[in-house]
Scaffold this active site. Sequence first.
Site, short mmCIF file in Angstrom:
data_model
loop_
_atom_site.label_atom_id
_atom_site.label_comp_id
_atom_site.label_asym_id
_atom_site.label_seq_id
_atom_site.Cartn_x
_atom_site.Cartn_y
_atom_site.Cartn_z
N ARG A 45 10.63 -12.53 14.82
CA ARG A 45 9.71 -11.59 14.19
C ARG A 45 10.15 -11.40 12.74
NH1 ARG A 45 6.89 -12.75 18.10
NH2 ARG A 45 6.67 -11.39 19.91
N ARG A 71 -3.47 -4.28 -9.37
CA ARG A 71 -2.61 -4.58 -8.24
C ARG A 71 -2.32 -6.07 -8.23
NH1 ARG A 71 0.09 -0.24 -6.81
NH2 ARG A 71 -1.19 1.43 -5.94
N GLY A 122 2.01 -4.93 12.55
CA GLY A 122 2.33 -6.26 13.07
C GLY A 122 3.52 -6.89 12.38
N GLU A 145 7.55 4.43 -16.12
CA GLU A 145 7.57 3.54 -17.28
C GLU A 145 6.84 2.22 -17.06
OE1 GLU A 145 11.87 1.32 -16.86
OE2 GLU A 145 11.81 3.26 -17.87
#
Length: 190
Positions: A45, A71, A122, A145
């Site tokens: 995992r 983003r 998950g 900043e």
Amino acid sequence: MLNRVADQSNKFEEITISTEPIFQGKVISLQVDTVRLPDGNTATREIVKHPGAVGVLALHPKGMLVVEQYRKALGKSQVEIPAGKLERGEDPMEAAKRELEEETGYKCGTIRHLSSFYTSPGFADEIIHLYVAEDLQQGEVQLDEDEFLDAEIITLEQAEQYMAEGRISDAKTITAVYAWKLYALTGRLG
């Protein structure tokens, strides 16, 4: 079966045999765990560890406070509720107040917990604590900043339009918009 009895909540528990640290960053770490499955077999995992975060549904008489920022992981700008990660040992409500003020300049007269949820169970342990802030008083923005964003107040109709256009597409903000819509329809949050 979704309605398991509480004592069966770990019915499918995977027991960790070993953990291999892969990466340790400023915000996240990555590890690979070898686990024993309920049937006795083993599997690996990949797990992202995160300190947790807060989001703020800040309600102003003219609408909801949001911020727009780029983003990098998505390669585009997004409109989101004020939010940020928890510092080690930080109280989530205090973090919510801090993030609201840093990103929008607003302080809140009242704040309360709405919900907490895992973003991607998950593969990650990140939990976001969502708060509702009201009785807002404007102050000064105090960005980190390395943070560049614009704050604005949008109406519920604008929020729904931004969702339709993909400008709002993150889980915390969509959750906040639907909570706000419920509030507009029933007078109740959560």
